[in-house]
Enzyme design. Structure first.
Site, PDB file in Angstrom:
ATOM      1  N   GLY A  66       0.794  -1.225   0.000  1.00 58.84           N
ATOM      2  CA  GLY A  66       0.000   0.000   0.000  1.00 58.84           C
ATOM      3  C   GLY A  66       0.827   1.277   0.000  1.00 58.84           C
ATOM      4  O   GLY A  66       0.359   2.329  -0.421  1.00 58.84           O
ATOM      5  N   GLU A 122       5.121   3.916   6.027  1.00 55.70           N
ATOM      6  CA  GLU A 122       3.913   3.083   5.939  1.00 55.70           C
ATOM      7  C   GLU A 122       2.727   3.942   5.491  1.00 55.70           C
ATOM      8  O   GLU A 122       2.698   5.149   5.756  1.00 55.70           O
ATOM      9  CB  GLU A 122       3.691   2.441   7.325  1.00 55.70           C
ATOM     10  CG  GLU A 122       2.395   1.728   7.582  1.00 55.70           C
ATOM     11  CD  GLU A 122       2.172   0.452   6.790  1.00 55.70           C
ATOM     12  OE1 GLU A 122       2.306   0.509   5.566  1.00 55.70           O
ATOM     13  OE2 GLU A 122       1.823  -0.572   7.405  1.00 55.70           O
ATOM     14  N   ASP A 123       1.775   3.329   4.793  1.00 49.91           N
ATOM     15  CA  ASP A 123       0.615   4.103   4.330  1.00 49.91           C
ATOM     16  C   ASP A 123      -0.309   4.502   5.473  1.00 49.91           C
ATOM     17  O   ASP A 123      -0.714   5.650   5.589  1.00 49.91           O
ATOM     18  CB  ASP A 123      -0.162   3.330   3.241  1.00 49.91           C
ATOM     19  CG  ASP A 123      -0.475   1.890   3.632  1.00 49.91           C
ATOM     20  OD1 ASP A 123      -0.198   1.486   4.783  1.00 49.91           O
ATOM     21  OD2 ASP A 123      -0.997   1.152   2.781  1.00 49.91           O
ATOM     22  N   ASP A 126      -3.063   1.677  12.141  1.00 50.81           N
ATOM     23  CA  ASP A 126      -4.396   1.438  12.686  1.00 50.81           C
ATOM     24  C   ASP A 126      -4.200   0.928  14.120  1.00 50.81           C
ATOM     25  O   ASP A 126      -3.935   1.717  15.030  1.00 50.81           O
ATOM     26  CB  ASP A 126      -5.052   0.421  11.732  1.00 50.81           C
ATOM     27  CG  ASP A 126      -6.505   0.126  12.021  1.00 50.81           C
ATOM     28  OD1 ASP A 126      -6.913   0.180  13.181  1.00 50.81           O
ATOM     29  OD2 ASP A 126      -7.241  -0.185  11.073  1.00 50.81           O
ATOM     30  N   LYS A 153      -4.922   6.355  11.975  1.00 52.30           N
ATOM     31  CA  LYS A 153      -6.269   6.116  12.530  1.00 52.30           C
ATOM     32  C   LYS A 153      -6.100   6.003  14.040  1.00 52.30           C
ATOM     33  O   LYS A 153      -6.209   4.924  14.614  1.00 52.30           O
ATOM     34  CB  LYS A 153      -6.794   4.789  11.979  1.00 52.30           C
ATOM     35  CG  LYS A 153      -8.009   4.880  11.140  1.00 52.30           C
ATOM     36  CD  LYS A 153      -8.517   3.501  10.815  1.00 52.30           C
ATOM     37  CE  LYS A 153      -8.870   3.384   9.372  1.00 52.30           C
ATOM     38  NZ  LYS A 153      -9.372   2.044   9.020  1.00 52.30           N
ATOM     39  N   PHE A 175     -13.184   2.859   6.963  1.00 51.30           N
ATOM     40  CA  PHE A 175     -12.315   2.139   6.044  1.00 51.30           C
ATOM     41  C   PHE A 175     -12.061   3.018   4.823  1.00 51.30           C
ATOM     42  O   PHE A 175     -12.999   3.452   4.156  1.00 51.30           O
ATOM     43  CB  PHE A 175     -12.938   0.804   5.623  1.00 51.30           C
ATOM     44  CG  PHE A 175     -11.930  -0.090   5.000  1.00 51.30           C
ATOM     45  CD1 PHE A 175     -11.090  -0.865   5.793  1.00 51.30           C
ATOM     46  CD2 PHE A 175     -11.760  -0.122   3.621  1.00 51.30           C
ATOM     47  CE1 PHE A 175     -10.105  -1.654   5.218  1.00 51.30           C
ATOM     48  CE2 PHE A 175     -10.780  -0.913   3.040  1.00 51.30           C
ATOM     49  CZ  PHE A 175      -9.958  -1.682   3.845  1.00 51.30           C
ATOM     50  N   VAL A 176     -10.796   3.323   4.566  1.00 51.25           N
ATOM     51  CA  VAL A 176     -10.464   4.215   3.452  1.00 51.25           C
ATOM     52  C   VAL A 176      -9.690   3.477   2.363  1.00 51.25           C
ATOM     53  O   VAL A 176      -8.998   2.488   2.638  1.00 51.25           O
ATOM     54  CB  VAL A 176      -9.651   5.453   3.916  1.00 51.25           C
ATOM     55  CG1 VAL A 176     -10.502   6.387   4.758  1.00 51.25           C
ATOM     56  CG2 VAL A 176      -8.390   5.049   4.671  1.00 51.25           C
ATOM     57  N   ASP A 182      -6.005  -0.275  -0.369  1.00 52.90           N
ATOM     58  CA  ASP A 182      -6.904  -1.151  -1.110  1.00 52.90           C
ATOM     59  C   ASP A 182      -8.001  -1.755  -0.245  1.00 52.90           C
ATOM     60  O   ASP A 182      -7.909  -1.774   0.986  1.00 52.90           O
ATOM     61  CB  ASP A 182      -6.102  -2.315  -1.706  1.00 52.90           C
ATOM     62  CG  ASP A 182      -5.637  -3.298  -0.619  1.00 52.90           C
ATOM     63  OD1 ASP A 182      -5.007  -2.851   0.367  1.00 52.90           O
ATOM     64  OD2 ASP A 182      -5.938  -4.498  -0.719  1.00 52.90           O
ATOM     65  N   ARG A 188      -6.710   0.644  -5.359  1.00 58.08           N
ATOM     66  CA  ARG A 188      -5.397   1.234  -5.035  1.00 58.08           C
ATOM     67  C   ARG A 188      -5.093   2.456  -5.870  1.00 58.08           C
ATOM     68  O   ARG A 188      -4.493   3.412  -5.402  1.00 58.08           O
ATOM     69  CB  ARG A 188      -4.270   0.217  -5.289  1.00 58.08           C
ATOM     70  CG  ARG A 188      -4.105  -0.807  -4.200  1.00 58.08           C
ATOM     71  CD  ARG A 188      -2.746  -1.473  -4.345  1.00 58.08           C
ATOM     72  NE  ARG A 188      -2.731  -2.799  -3.751  1.00 58.08           N
ATOM     73  CZ  ARG A 188      -2.580  -3.039  -2.447  1.00 58.08           C
ATOM     74  NH1 ARG A 188      -2.421  -2.045  -1.612  1.00 58.08           N
ATOM     75  NH2 ARG A 188      -2.575  -4.280  -2.003  1.00 58.08           N
TER      76      ARG A 188
HETATM   77  P1  IMP Z   1      -2.293  -2.154  11.906  1.00 60.56           P
HETATM   78  O1  IMP Z   1      -1.310  -3.299  11.985  1.00 60.56           O
HETATM   79  O2  IMP Z   1      -3.603  -2.514  12.573  1.00 60.56           O
HETATM   80  O3  IMP Z   1      -1.743  -0.843  12.397  1.00 60.56           O
HETATM   81  O4  IMP Z   1      -2.749  -2.012  10.421  1.00 60.56           O
HETATM   82  C1  IMP Z   1      -1.973  -1.574   9.439  1.00 60.56           C
HETATM   83  C2  IMP Z   1      -2.354  -2.205   8.108  1.00 60.56           C
HETATM   84  O5  IMP Z   1      -3.769  -2.484   7.993  1.00 60.56           O
HETATM   85  C3  IMP Z   1      -2.037  -1.231   7.037  1.00 60.56           C
HETATM   86  O6  IMP Z   1      -0.735  -1.460   6.536  1.00 60.56           O
HETATM   87  C4  IMP Z   1      -3.094  -1.508   5.993  1.00 60.56           C
HETATM   88  O7  IMP Z   1      -2.614  -2.486   5.105  1.00 60.56           O
HETATM   89  C5  IMP Z   1      -4.270  -2.068   6.733  1.00 60.56           C
HETATM   90  N1  IMP Z   1      -5.335  -1.061   6.956  1.00 60.56           N
HETATM   91  C6  IMP Z   1      -5.745  -0.536   8.133  1.00 60.56           C
HETATM   92  N2  IMP Z   1      -6.767   0.333   7.972  1.00 60.56           N
HETATM   93  C7  IMP Z   1      -7.019   0.381   6.640  1.00 60.56           C
HETATM   94  C8  IMP Z   1      -7.976   1.124   5.832  1.00 60.56           C
HETATM   95  O8  IMP Z   1      -8.806   1.933   6.298  1.00 60.56           O
HETATM   96  N3  IMP Z   1      -7.913   0.901   4.497  1.00 60.56           N
HETATM   97  C9  IMP Z   1      -7.016   0.037   3.927  1.00 60.56           C
HETATM   98  N4  IMP Z   1      -6.113  -0.669   4.639  1.00 60.56           N
HETATM   99  C10 IMP Z   1      -6.117  -0.510   5.993  1.00 60.56           C
HETATM  100 MG    MG Z   2       0.160  -1.394   4.647  1.00 65.57          MG
END
Ligand code: IMP
Ligand code: MG
Length: 205
Positions: A66, A122-123, A126, A153, A175-176, A182, A188
């Site tokens: 991403g 990182e994109d 969360d 987020k 969810f974006v 994606d 994407r």
């Molecule tokens: P984390 O490990 O929960 O911090 O999540 C990070 C990963 O979850 C990111 O690298 C994304 O790939 C995916 N992700 C989390 N929220 C979203 C969203 O709103 N849209 C798309 N991908 C997301």
């Molecule tokens: Mg990612």
């Protein structure tokens, strides 16, 4: 010096008929951050990185897949960032189910990173599990470690210790998609950051 992120948690979505909007995408509720705004904010973060890391030969570590749009406008647009640095990528996949915080990582040889100033790019962050997993894996191999994320987020954070230094935008718990992000590998290449209609991700599950 990192500037304060732009907080768009209370922003009303822009309607899809108010922008350039590519054909053929369905299920988009509205635009949260336009591409123009993304570009300008990313350019600003590039300047901060240049100021903070010039003469340090840092290594940028992008988290696939991403991040690719963010990574390339942040670092590879030579008008933005113009000093010597290296870059590599990691692939992170999380196991679903009982081990939801267990990550499977594919990384460059740790020796490449030893004693270096490393910035993980990182994109979106969360829960924070992905970045925490990468940080744990790298341990004390790098000389320094910072995180640079396009979207935060923040309200969904579980691993509270994960507080990226460079953040583009703080976004609400929706969810974006777009600009690299994606849903099931779709959307994407949508140019803006947009919120999906719930029916898109609740159907088929
Ligand atoms: P984390 O490990 O929960 O911090 O999540 C990070 C990963 O979850 C990111 O690298 C994304 O790939 C995916 N992700 C989390 N929220 C979203 C969203 O709103 N849209 C798309 N991908 C997301
Ligand atoms: Mg990612």
């Amino acid at each position: 010096m990192a500037s304060k992120p732009i907080d768009v948690r209370k922003r009303e979505l822009y309607s899809t008929d108010q922008f350039y909007f590519p054909q053929g995408y369905e299920g988009i509720k509205g635009v949260l951050i336009s591409k123009g705004e993304l570009n300008s904010r990313i350019r600003r973060i590039s300047e901060e990185l240049m100021e903070d890391y010039k003469n340090r030969n840092p290594i940028f570590l992008g988290v696939m897949t991403g991040v690719i749009h963010f990574f390339s406008s942040l670092l590879l647009d030579t008008e933005n960032l113009n000093f010597p640095f290296e870059y590599h990528f990691v692939r992170a996949a999380s196991y679903e189910g009982t081990n939801r915080n267990k990550l499977k990582l594919q990384t460059p040889d740790l020796e490449t990173l030893r004693g270096k100033d490393v910035i993980i790019v990182e994109d979106i962050v969360d829960s924070g599990y992905t970045l925490a997993g990468i940080q744990e894996y790298l341990g004390d191999v790098p000389k320094s470690l910072e995180f640079c994320v396009m979207l935060d987020k923040r309200d969904k954070r579980i691993v509270k210790e994960i507080n990226p230094k460079y953040v583009g935008f703080i976004i609400p718990d929706h969810f974006v998609i777009g600009y690299g992000l994606d849903y099931n590998d779709k959307y994407r290449n949508f140019p803006h950051i947009a919120v999906l209609e719930k029916y898109v991700y609740s159907s088929g599950e």
